[in-house]
Write a protein that holds these residues in place. Structure first.
Motif, PDB file in Angstrom:
ATOM      1  N   CYS A   9      30.936  42.390  37.650  1.00 30.25           N
ATOM      2  CA  CYS A   9      31.248  41.146  38.568  1.00 30.25           C
ATOM      3  C   CYS A   9      32.429  41.429  39.934  1.00 30.25           C
ATOM      4  O   CYS A   9      31.867  41.871  40.955  1.00 30.25           O
ATOM      5  CB  CYS A   9      31.190  39.870  38.181  1.00 30.25           C
TER       6      CYS A   9
ATOM      7  N   ALA B 103      29.915  44.160  41.557  1.00 36.48           N
ATOM      8  CA  ALA B 103      29.271  43.743  42.655  1.00 36.48           C
ATOM      9  C   ALA B 103      30.061  43.506  44.391  1.00 36.48           C
ATOM     10  O   ALA B 103      29.408  43.618  44.531  1.00 36.48           O
ATOM     11  CB  ALA B 103      28.263  43.123  41.899  1.00 36.48           C
ATOM     12  N   LEU B 104      31.402  42.205  43.934  1.00 40.81           N
ATOM     13  CA  LEU B 104      32.352  41.966  44.761  1.00 40.81           C
ATOM     14  C   LEU B 104      32.453  42.631  45.866  1.00 40.81           C
ATOM     15  O   LEU B 104      32.848  42.132  47.351  1.00 40.81           O
ATOM     16  CB  LEU B 104      32.636  41.341  44.388  1.00 40.81           C
TER      17      LEU B 104
ATOM     18  N   VAL C 274      29.675  43.332  47.818  1.00 40.58           N
ATOM     19  CA  VAL C 274      28.501  42.051  48.560  1.00 40.58           C
ATOM     20  C   VAL C 274      30.213  40.927  48.680  1.00 40.58           C
ATOM     21  O   VAL C 274      30.471  40.580  48.167  1.00 40.58           O
ATOM     22  CB  VAL C 274      28.015  41.511  48.370  1.00 40.58           C
TER      23      VAL C 274
ATOM     24  N   VAL D  67      30.331  37.243  48.797  1.00 42.24           N
ATOM     25  CA  VAL D  67      30.589  36.673  47.827  1.00 42.24           C
ATOM     26  C   VAL D  67      31.734  36.080  46.681  1.00 42.24           C
ATOM     27  O   VAL D  67      31.853  34.876  46.926  1.00 42.24           O
ATOM     28  CB  VAL D  67      29.327  37.264  46.468  1.00 42.24           C
TER      29      VAL D  67
ATOM     30  N   PHE E  69      23.860  41.351  45.036  1.00 49.98           N
ATOM     31  CA  PHE E  69      24.763  40.990  44.151  1.00 49.98           C
ATOM     32  C   PHE E  69      25.092  41.319  42.757  1.00 49.98           C
ATOM     33  O   PHE E  69      24.818  41.731  42.404  1.00 49.98           O
ATOM     34  CB  PHE E  69      25.660  39.642  44.630  1.00 49.98           C
TER      35      PHE E  69
ATOM     36  N   ARG F 183      23.527  44.677  41.412  1.00 49.27           N
ATOM     37  CA  ARG F 183      23.870  45.547  41.134  1.00 49.27           C
ATOM     38  C   ARG F 183      25.237  44.951  39.900  1.00 49.27           C
ATOM     39  O   ARG F 183      25.042  45.707  39.393  1.00 49.27           O
ATOM     40  CB  ARG F 183      25.487  45.463  42.082  1.00 49.27           C
TER      41      ARG F 183
END
Length: 509
Positions: free
Chosen positions: A346, A349-350, A353, A356, A491, A494
């Motif tokens: 996470c 991915a953050l 993106v 989020v 997100f 990923r």
């Protein structure tokens, strides 16, 4: 020079408030810690107390003024010569102090409850008036929206008087009890029963109420309790109703007649046959459960919440974990679980993106250049979300140790307020309870939450062949006001890619 009264800290992400009500006017005498005014923010009502005793010289910010944190509200000057600056005390503790000669009375106060938490409910008293107490011995326990707070004795002595009964809501910094350092001035009977005096109150004809506006917190409390202003005797300036007046009215009514409060659900409760009613049990919701209910409903009412789904083949993570779990535990002293992989995925991915990991504050979007990862934990009293701070800067072993520590403290009810605040994104693992698919609900003001689910072997097609793989459904709920569908799907993809090939996390791909 007088003493300045300034706007206190209003809570996380809250920078201004409106002056709702002044309970004193220029020239009035004030006692230290006496409430001067109430401020209203978009989230809570904040009480402002006098920092010193004296006389209110000037009100700088009148009612209706919008003020920022640390702005000047008023000035307090010294009391005139020969004048007692504090208003007359009316509780029995002050009377005991006056008649006790050299007896020293020590106040037991509500401690600081944490950022953005202004009140608590007295849950349990472990001592009664007349009991001997040692310094730091636990006197009572308070229950806030999030955690339980223990109140220790500030000094050794005898508990002279309990000023606040169990079930009463108290503000931070208010007085709970009195301790006599030498045992003098002890109340003959527990003063915790004082609310019963309200039974005789109706015999007194209430004075006609002037045309004044009641305290905002009192109006809110009356609405929640289903009370009309006529049923509450106001003790504030000009007869205005204060929050404590509402609490006394509710307590007195429950002790006088113990009526069942009229339920106020969205839909009326259907009549229950007598034989079924005898087998039902009615239990008052804890403050934690009330807060969970309120915040979940606020999330639905405020955010434009949407959920997108995907599935991930857990073979890569499971294979890596099985290969290295023994060596990992031997070196780091903690087991290698799945949560560290999800947290790292996470965080990865953050970065791509960032919306989020952002939040909406009024008309602004606040982007976080850090990841404070909330990890939802189920406890006997409800769901709590402790926060792993700066998770993006931590390694797998650090994450696993922190999650294990926070999870244990959560189940033991030992989490502090600071450990549950400031999260920027949340992960919720319903799979530990067997959930195959669900739509997690946002944890405001966050804009995203990832739902993990049960790992289940399913047939999938790989290169034209049907094979059995350990699969998990993933669900990302997001606030569509700030996160577009493309960003949400990107997100989740990923996260899926990082989990299906964990080497990508090491190479930052």
């Amino acid at each position: 020079m007088g003493t300045e009264v300034r706007v206190p800290t209003l809570g996380e992400s809250v920078s201004e408030a409106t002056v709702a009500t002044w309970f004193k006017k220029p020239g009035d005498r004030v006692a230290a810690d006496e409430m001067l005014c109430e401020l209203e923010t978009d989230k809570v009502t904040v009480e402002v107390h006098a920092p010193v005793a004296g006389r209110l010289v000037e009100i700088v910010a009148p009612e209706g003024t919008t003020v920022a944190v640390s702005a000047l509200l008023a000035q307090i000057g010294a009391a005139e010569a020969g004048e007692d600056p504090a208003p007359e005390k009316t509780h029995a503790g002050a009377e005991a102090k006056a008649g006790a000669g050299e007896s020293k009375m020590i106040d037991v106060m509500v401690p600081a409850l944490g950022e953005s938490v202004s009140e608590a409910t007295v849950s349990t008293w472990f001592k009664k008036p007349g009991d001997t107490v040692a310094q730091d011995e636990m006197l009572c326990e308070l229950e806030t929206d999030k955690v339980s707070v223990e109140v220790p004795a500030p000094a050794a002595g005898v508990l002279a008087e309990i000023l606040v009964t169990e079930g009463t809501t108290v503000a931070a910094g208010s007085k709970l009890a009195l301790i006599s350092s030498d045992g003098q001035g002890v109340a003959a009977a527990p003063k915790a029963e004082t609310p019963k005096k309200t039974e005789a109150a109706p015999a007194q004809e209430p004075a006609p109420k002037k045309d004044v506006e009641d305290a905002p917190s009192a109006r809110k409390a009356m609405a929640e309790a289903g009370l009309s202003p006529d049923a509450v005797q106001g003790t504030g300036r000009d007869g205005r109703i204060m929050k404590d007046d509402v609490a006394r009215a509710v307590s007195g009514a429950s002790q006088a007649a113990a009526p069942t409060p009229a339920p106020q659900p969205a839909l009326p409760r259907q009549p229950v046959p007598a034989d079924d009613a005898a087998r039902e049990e009615r239990v008052k919701m804890t403050r934690l459960r009330q807060t969970i209910a309120r915040r979940l409903k606020e999330a639905q009412n405020t955010a434009a919440m949407l959920t997108t789904y995907n599935e991930v083949d857990m073979s890569g993570v499971m294979g890596l974990r099985n290969e290295y779990k023994d060596a990992f535990e031997k070196k780091h002293g903690t087991k290698m679980g799945f949560m560290s992989f999800f947290v790292k995925a996470c965080c990865h991915a953050l970065k791509e993106v960032p919306e989020v990991n952002a939040e909406i504050d009024g008309t602004d979007i606040v982007y976080k250049n850090y990841v404070h990862m909330g990890v939802a934990v189920g406890t006997p009293s409800g769901l709590v979300v402790p926060v792993v701070r700066d998770a993006d800067q931590m390694g797998f072993a650090q994450i696993e140790k922190k999650i294990a520590e926070l999870g244990l403290r959560a189940r033991d009810g030992k989490l502090s307020m600071a450990e549950m605040q400031g999260g920027s994104f949340t992960i919720s693992n319903g799979g530990v309870y067997g959930s195959l698919m669900s739509s997690p609900i946002l944890n405001p003001p966050q804009s995203g939450i990832l739902g993990m689910h049960k790992i289940q072997e399913r047939p999938v097609v790989e290169k034209g062949q049907i094979v059995i793989r350990p699969m998990m459904y993933l669900a990302l709920s997001y606030d569509h006001r700030i996160v577009d569908g493309k960003g949400a799907v990107t997100f989740l993809v990923r996260v899926k890619e990082a989990l299906e090939d964990p080497r990508r996390l090491l190479l930052d791909l």
